[in-house]
Design an enzyme around this catalytic site. Structure first.
Site, PDB file in Angstrom:
ATOM      1  N   GLY A 144       7.495  10.770   5.385  1.00 53.15           N
ATOM      2  CA  GLY A 144       7.242  10.828   3.948  1.00 53.15           C
ATOM      3  C   GLY A 144       8.210  11.654   3.133  1.00 53.15           C
ATOM      4  N   MET A 318       9.602   4.902  -3.587  1.00 51.84           N
ATOM      5  CA  MET A 318       8.654   5.780  -2.890  1.00 51.84           C
ATOM      6  C   MET A 318       7.241   5.429  -3.324  1.00 51.84           C
ATOM      7  SD  MET A 318      10.545   9.470  -2.689  1.00 51.84           S
ATOM      8  CE  MET A 318      11.941   9.741  -1.592  1.00 51.84           C
ATOM      9  N   HIS A 444     -12.944 -16.284 -19.433  1.00 50.89           N
ATOM     10  CA  HIS A 444     -12.992 -15.708 -20.772  1.00 50.89           C
ATOM     11  C   HIS A 444     -14.338 -15.013 -20.965  1.00 50.89           C
ATOM     12  CE1 HIS A 444     -12.518 -15.335 -25.112  1.00 50.89           C
ATOM     13  NE2 HIS A 444     -13.773 -15.794 -25.236  1.00 50.89           N
TER      14      HIS A 444
END
Length: 466
Positions: A144, A318, A444
């Site tokens: 990470g 990222m 709708h």
């Protein structure tokens, strides 16, 4: 020594998903996490806690500003209990990370807590409460990223903070200065703006969310200014100093003049950097590039043939969902399958309100590439659903190839844009034309009708409700 078919270093969305997919495909799998909880930045100090605070602060803002218009009257003052709000956020995090623990057990994945460090290409030392060594035929690096800073800024984690500290403040700032007008800064800025803070954004580029379509950036800027954000673009920060409980940010504006911002907190959100500290990649023959990212080929394979890398630690956006796709990609590659990722179709989202979402090419990218295109745009305020919920800011914009009508990009600002963008991703995955979308029935009233109307506008300038 325990031996595995695959070891995954890092348990964020990329790592834990890779581990699950490897296990599903019959590989004996281990996952290594240096922190006490699984889930990485996203689940612990990123996507999940920030969304929890965004939702809580949104409820508060509605109660203070909008309930009365809906005919809801609350006697007395509506108050913020920040401690309780932060505790709810933490409960959401705990439940979510606990879910990852369950998934690891369910899939018979061995979890090791400690810092994973390569001894060589097939052996990993895990330094935790005690030191362990495991053997792995294949390894997936999923370590990470961490918040970036600027060289001259001393982040004291008290008044000069990163996103990690901003998620657990003990008080609401009086004046929060946000350095960086990107996703993280704007989201956390909005949390505290709703709760009563003054918020000043200082951005180096000439617009906020500078990597997104310029039209989207302009619309979000307009909406946030309406919400009383103070926007300062084309400002280069030169110094950040703390004097007791005051933070002074000095910057140069586009005219070259020095300007000063004073607040009680400063959030430094200038992006993130790949995190490989302690990995000892060199021992495994894994090369890093000049920006500290793990170098990979098109199969996400590193310079060591049995080691792969995914997520924030490699090139590309990222994003948690990009890391997840890469985790699945590598697992299936290891199983001898032939997976595919279309990076052009990884959507990007900003979870402010209104939300911002986009997929595909921006107008700027199409112009730069010399691609002739058509634009169809539809304002959210023209929708019955938007008026019903009082969420009338924003628009949907569809970019389509001028000759073939194929959708090349979809950009939107509006309520529930984060959820709506999936329709555009599906359409583009199947190479739909704007007319294809325009001929599909949309329920709708819904916010997604704006996508149909924008597609109608792109097809032949024939939007129905404007």
């Amino acid at each position: 020594m325990n031996s595995y078919d695959v070891a995954v270093i890092g348990s964020g969305p990329g790592g834990y998903v890779a581990a699950i997919r490897c296990a599903q495909l019959g590989m004996k799998t281990a996952i290594i996490e240096k922190y006490s909880t699984l889930g990485g930045t996203c689940l612990n100090v990123g996507c999940i806690p920030s969304k929890a605070l965004l939702d809580s602060s949104h409820h508060y803002e509605d109660a203070v500003k909008h309930f009365e218009e809906h005919g809801i009257e609350i006697p007395g003052d509506v108050k913020v209990n920040l401690e309780k709000m932060i505790a709810r956020k933490q409960a959401v995090v705990d439940q979510t990370t606990g879910g990852i623990d369950f998934l690891m057990k369910k899939n018979n994945i061995d979890v090791y807590q400690g810092l994973g460090s390569f001894k060589d290409a097939t052996h990993i030392t895990i330094s935790g409460e005690e030191t362990t060594e495991i053997e792995a035929k294949k390894t997936i690096i999923a370590t990470g990223s961490k918040p970036s800073s600027l060289p001259f800024i001393n982040i004291d984690k008290e008044r000069i903070i990163t996103s990690t500290e901003a998620l657990k403040l003990k008080e609401i700032p009086k004046h929060l200065i946000v350095i960086g007008g990107g996703v993280i800064g704007l989201e956390l800025g909005q949390v505290y703006k709703r709760l009563g803070a003054e918020v000043s954004v200082v951005e180096y580029a000439d617009r906020i969310v500078p990597t997104m379509d310029a039209g989207v950036s302009k619309e979000l800027n307009k909406v946030l200014k309406k919400q009383k954000f103070k926007m300062n673009v084309s400002h280069q920060v030169k110094a950040v100093e703390r004097a007791g409980d005051e933070v002074i940010v000095k910057a140069t504006n586009k005219k070259g003049q020095e300007v000063e911002f004073k607040g009680d907190y400063c959030l430094v959100s200038v992006g993130r950097r790949p995190y490989t500290d302690g990995l000892n990649a060199v021992a495994a023959g894994v090369k890093l590039d000049d920006r500290g990212r793990v170098e990979v080929n098109n199969h996400l394979q590193t310079s060591a043939s049995n080691i792969y890398a995914i997520g924030d630690v490699v090139k590309g956006a990222m994003l948690a969902h990009k890391a997840e796709e890469e985790g699945v990609f590598v697992a299936e590659t290891l199983a001898g399958q032939k997976p595919h990722i279309n990076y052009n179709l990884i959507p990007g989202v900003v979870y402010t309100w209104p939300e911002v979402a986009a997929v595909g090419k921006t107008e700027e990218q199409l112009k730069e590439a010399g691609i002739a295109y058509k634009v169809g745009q539809f304002p959210m305020r023209a929708l019955g659903r938007s008026r019903a919920s009082m969420d009338i800011d924003g628009f949907v914009k569809v970019l389509a190839d001028k000759s073939t009508d194929e959708i090349l990009g979809v950009h939107m600002v509006g309520a529930r844009a984060a959820d709506m963008i999936a329709e555009a991703v599906v359409a583009m995955e199947y190479r739909a034309s704007a007319e294809d979308i325009s001929r599909m029935s949309h329920a709708h009233p819904t916010f997604t009708e704006a996508i149909k109307e924008a597609a109608l506008a792109a097809t032949d300038n024939r939007a129905l409700h404007i």
